[in-house]
Design a protein around this motif. Sequence first.
Motif, PDB file in Angstrom:
ATOM      1  N   ALA A 163       1.044  -1.249   0.043  1.00 45.56           N
ATOM      2  CA  ALA A 163       0.002   0.025   0.019  1.00 45.56           C
ATOM      3  C   ALA A 163       0.870   1.135   0.001  1.00 45.56           C
ATOM      4  N   PHE A 164       1.734   1.156   0.567  1.00 52.70           N
ATOM      5  CA  PHE A 164       2.868   2.202   0.840  1.00 52.70           C
ATOM      6  C   PHE A 164       3.404   2.833  -0.556  1.00 52.70           C
ATOM      7  N   GLU A 165       3.853   1.647  -1.153  1.00 50.13           N
ATOM      8  CA  GLU A 165       4.615   1.775  -2.649  1.00 50.13           C
ATOM      9  C   GLU A 165       3.521   2.505  -3.334  1.00 50.13           C
ATOM     10  N   ALA A 166       2.522   2.147  -3.512  1.00 48.27           N
ATOM     11  CA  ALA A 166       1.282   2.637  -4.434  1.00 48.27           C
ATOM     12  C   ALA A 166       0.901   4.098  -3.933  1.00 48.27           C
ATOM     13  N   VAL A 167       0.911   4.384  -2.666  1.00 50.53           N
ATOM     14  CA  VAL A 167       0.573   6.022  -2.208  1.00 50.53           C
ATOM     15  C   VAL A 167       1.597   6.681  -2.579  1.00 50.53           C
ATOM     16  N   ALA A 168       2.910   6.288  -2.198  1.00 46.85           N
ATOM     17  CA  ALA A 168       4.045   7.296  -2.328  1.00 46.85           C
ATOM     18  C   ALA A 168       4.756   7.123  -3.594  1.00 46.85           C
ATOM     19  N   ASP A 169       4.088   6.579  -4.691  1.00 44.84           N
ATOM     20  CA  ASP A 169       4.526   6.498  -5.887  1.00 44.84           C
ATOM     21  C   ASP A 169       5.057   7.830  -6.580  1.00 44.84           C
ATOM     22  N   GLY A 170       6.078   7.890  -6.765  1.00 43.99           N
ATOM     23  CA  GLY A 170       7.007   9.049  -7.255  1.00 43.99           C
ATOM     24  C   GLY A 170       7.063  10.145  -6.200  1.00 43.99           C
ATOM     25  N   ALA A 171       7.172   9.479  -4.971  1.00 39.22           N
ATOM     26  CA  ALA A 171       7.362  10.924  -3.892  1.00 39.22           C
ATOM     27  C   ALA A 171       8.720  10.632  -3.178  1.00 39.22           C
ATOM     28  N   HIS A 172       9.270  11.625  -2.866  1.00 30.93           N
ATOM     29  CA  HIS A 172      10.545  11.687  -2.168  1.00 30.93           C
ATOM     30  C   HIS A 172      10.142  11.818  -0.670  1.00 30.93           C
ATOM     31  N   ILE A 173      10.444  10.979   0.192  1.00 35.49           N
ATOM     32  CA  ILE A 173      10.212  11.192   1.686  1.00 35.49           C
ATOM     33  C   ILE A 173      11.011  10.681   2.442  1.00 35.49           C
ATOM     34  N   PRO A 174      11.592  11.578   3.435  1.00 35.50           N
ATOM     35  CA  PRO A 174      12.536  11.288   4.445  1.00 35.50           C
ATOM     36  C   PRO A 174      12.291  10.004   5.167  1.00 35.50           C
ATOM     37  N   GLY A 175      13.064   9.039   5.206  1.00 35.75           N
ATOM     38  CA  GLY A 175      12.794   7.817   5.891  1.00 35.75           C
ATOM     39  C   GLY A 175      12.555   6.832   5.035  1.00 35.75           C
ATOM     40  N   ARG A 176      12.464   6.965   3.947  1.00 36.90           N
ATOM     41  CA  ARG A 176      11.730   5.811   3.173  1.00 36.90           C
ATOM     42  C   ARG A 176      12.987   4.776   3.107  1.00 36.90           C
ATOM     43  N   GLY A 177      14.242   5.000   2.936  1.00 31.58           N
ATOM     44  CA  GLY A 177      15.231   3.891   2.839  1.00 31.58           C
ATOM     45  C   GLY A 177      15.120   3.193   4.149  1.00 31.58           C
ATOM     46  N   GLU A 178      15.111   3.805   5.225  1.00 32.34           N
ATOM     47  CA  GLU A 178      15.023   2.978   6.648  1.00 32.34           C
ATOM     48  C   GLU A 178      13.611   2.253   6.829  1.00 32.34           C
ATOM     49  N   LEU A 179      12.643   2.586   6.084  1.00 34.40           N
ATOM     50  CA  LEU A 179      11.453   2.047   6.147  1.00 34.40           C
ATOM     51  C   LEU A 179      11.585   0.772   5.289  1.00 34.40           C
TER      52      LEU A 179
END
Length: 998
Positions: free
Chosen positions: A522-538
């Motif tokens: 769900a996260f990948e579909a919602v944040a598709d195209g977004a740069h968001i801090p903490g994504r790598g750690e998530l």
Amino acid sequence: MSIFSIAPHAKFLATLADRVLDGTLLGDWARTGPFWLSDVTIVVPTRRAKLALAEEFARRGAGLLPDIRTFGGQVEDEEPFLPPFDLPVLPGAVSSLERRLVLSWLVAAWARTARGQQAFANPPNAAEILAMAESLGGLVDELTSQDVGARQLQDIVPDDLAQNWQQTLDFLKIVLSYWPERLKTAKTADAVFLRNARLDRQAAAAPLVYGGRPVIAAGSTGSIPATARLLAAIAKLPRGAIVLPGFDTGMTPGGHGDLLNDAKNPHGHPQYGLAKLLRALGAGVGDVVELAPTEAERTVLVRRALALTDDTAHWADQKLSEAALVRASEGIVLISARTEDEEARAVALAARDGLADGRTVGIVTPDRNLARRIAAELGRFGVLVDDAAGAPLFQSAAGRLAREILALAVNGCGAVDLMALLRNRAALFGMDRFQTSALADKIELGLLRGQRANPGLAGLRALLDDNIGQRTPYPAKRLNPDDGAQIEALFARIEAALAPLLELLEARDTDAGQFCACLMAAFEAVADGAHIPGRGELNDWASELENQKGQGLRFAPRGLDSVLAALMLGFQVRTLEIRRQDIFIWGQLEARLQNPDLLIVAGLNEDIWPEPADPGPWLSRGMRLAAGLEPPERQAGLAAHDFAQALGNERVILAFSERLGTSPAIASRLVQRLEAFAGDACARAMRARGQLWLDAARQLDAVAMEVRARRPQPNPAVALRPRKLSVTEIETLMRSPYDIYARHILRLRPLDGLGENPDARERGNIIHDIFARFVTEGCDVMAENALATLNAMAIEGFAGLEAIGERRDIWLRRFDTAARRFLDFERERNARVKQRHAEIAGEWRLPSGFTLTGRADRVDEMADGTLEIVDFKTGSPPDNRAMKSFEAPQLLLEAAMGAAGAMAGIGAAETGALTYVKVGLGPEAFVPKEFVLGDEWGLMDAADEAGRRMQRHVAVFLFGDMPMAARILPVFGQRFAGAYEHLARTAEWTAVDGEEEP
């Protein structure tokens, strides 16, 4: 044996570098040739201390640096080359997350047993089980760290324990048997075990690796037994040296003995750990050499203030002179803030001032929330600094987005959850931010404000169809077909994104790996195209859980936000960008051995610094001591040592808050000790210096002069003023013409709250509408099926409340009582009623050009030719004073309209009765209350007078140029704010007690 100490008032790393360069710590090692310094090895506790020490040597012109290492921090590639060479390769480390999952399975299985159930007041949920598994893992680490095994736990006598502790002890024996076997099978080990093994290997290899070269172990208190063993091995080297942080070399042998006497409760003393280390090294107080060049009265002050409890009896004899106290406390500032917010602001101002003077600033606090507050306050001045500990993944930007997605799925696409997600800048769904933001506005105004959707996207789509089809009566925004197509496309994307989670929620149970996989899809579909801090750690967290599929307890998909918090525990998001080198925010561990020009110690509240002495859920304090573990107050001793070391800085600010959240708080026992020993005069002086920053913090957002807002009195052109009002708005015109101005001239309409739950008032409105429909459809109140008809209408009327299905069902059951009372009321007066009319519209055109409109709840034609106007109230009717003084003109004006023939479908007739009927279930429900007139007024005379008064108000405020002021006749005792009071800034020009200002 060479054992040294550096007192708190001397900068530790700087003094260490000086004593290395002048040969004090090198014995007879020759300091000749260009490479002599590179032959020296220095071991320090942390990587931060390692880097800072290298800077100290570089600052002193050292070309080649010593070999600076950290305890247990050698590169793993070196380990095979460390003697003894025949040792087996260490296994890989098991992750804390894997251990948490495995232990959660054990805890869950135990909780289902008969003995386990006796240990819990209520069956634990998944989040609680994961939290207990984490604390169980912490106990395993503590046992490993302190070299306590399962055998020592068996020495605890079960018969001496309460039954619940006996059950817990039995479970611990199972865990301590199962967990090592599992690690052995998987060829892995706990990180603490591996750390101990590396430290022990370094200790064994030290004589062979270093030989006669100088080796200096500096800054460690030896609180970990394996570290103490390494220190002992270094101390035995020909040129080995130990440098302790802040050991009290002035301590007497008797005082040293007291620190090793458990009966004296020494565990919370700052010197306790160092005293134990000296015993482990086989040394005494006289064997420790102080490296600080001079004594300092500050150090004496702090050490005496933090003495053992029994030694405080000697404070009177040990008190410093007034002059010495002044010198000792000269650089100490004490900030006693009213709130955490004020504390953070004062600390930020002090830090900014230090930077302005060219000083380096270190801020130390164990409270991560306070650290974030301080960082935010510093941001106001353009000082960008991050907490060295980072932000928890759960609270990071990526973690918040994941939680918003989860909340939307769990809560059935509720209005608040939907808008929270769509307002998140990272929720792009593969589109650009402008598109999603515009669609969010249309969804909020077109579907959610003033409307209530049934659960799920199906409910939202129904609202969308109603709006596009013009069936929504009063939407905040009317949508067109193009809007509908775009919104439907977004709904399709949301539906596809939530599909894995919605499927998971329908399952009987799940595990952590499956839950994570669904959430990340769900996260990948919602944040598709977004740069968001903490994504790598998530993603790293998700990858680790992906490897643990099938591990851990299985749980029902309920309370998932708490489960997510438990699963993300220990994962941090750190800012890799180095923003500044002159200011830092540290935790207690990061701050050790650091000596900035200005040190600010914040969060000095009891239960924060030090933390509560909590033994945890698995072993009581007595059980811990019986097993050979340190008591929980040992952590207080470490906190006290950190506090004493911090006070060695020349400039130090101590800060605490008098309230934490909504609860009162007290200063740390360490601060209280310092103030008590220093005395009132010295304590007042320290607080006075802190008051400077408190005053500045309070003035930062203060205004120089408070100028109260005036009562708004807009005076629009007469041509812009309305020529038509409803009967309810006439009272508004009388009481607050400003509200008419805002509604009809500014055309402002209050928006309904987003996602508001139906309350008693809405329930009353629904019941009101059902009774009106009963009359409008011509149903007979005397019919045998009248009650059944009302109940059937109620089922339809309450159908839109599926979001609160349980409460709706209760309201439906209670409606039967209200329906019976309604029928009793109608049947009692049935013989006097010729014809009932409900929701009758009226329009009265006056010669002045003004039109009065209205919709009466009930206008009944009576058998005697008069009318009875009935107002069904969901709230309370007006009081007698308001009715007698014409301040509640609605029913009187409706009577005047009836006499003028302005009621649709009803001929002109005088009104014989005006009646209020309260809708509800209480004792006053459906008990008619007649309109109260003054003694000198007949009903129709009062109606005529109400009409004349109305026309005078209309002439003055609508046809004249009188300013349309706010609240000229407020309702006395009104408990809720009017729709436009915030716009009129009413609270700023009315008195606190609710009365108008004179």
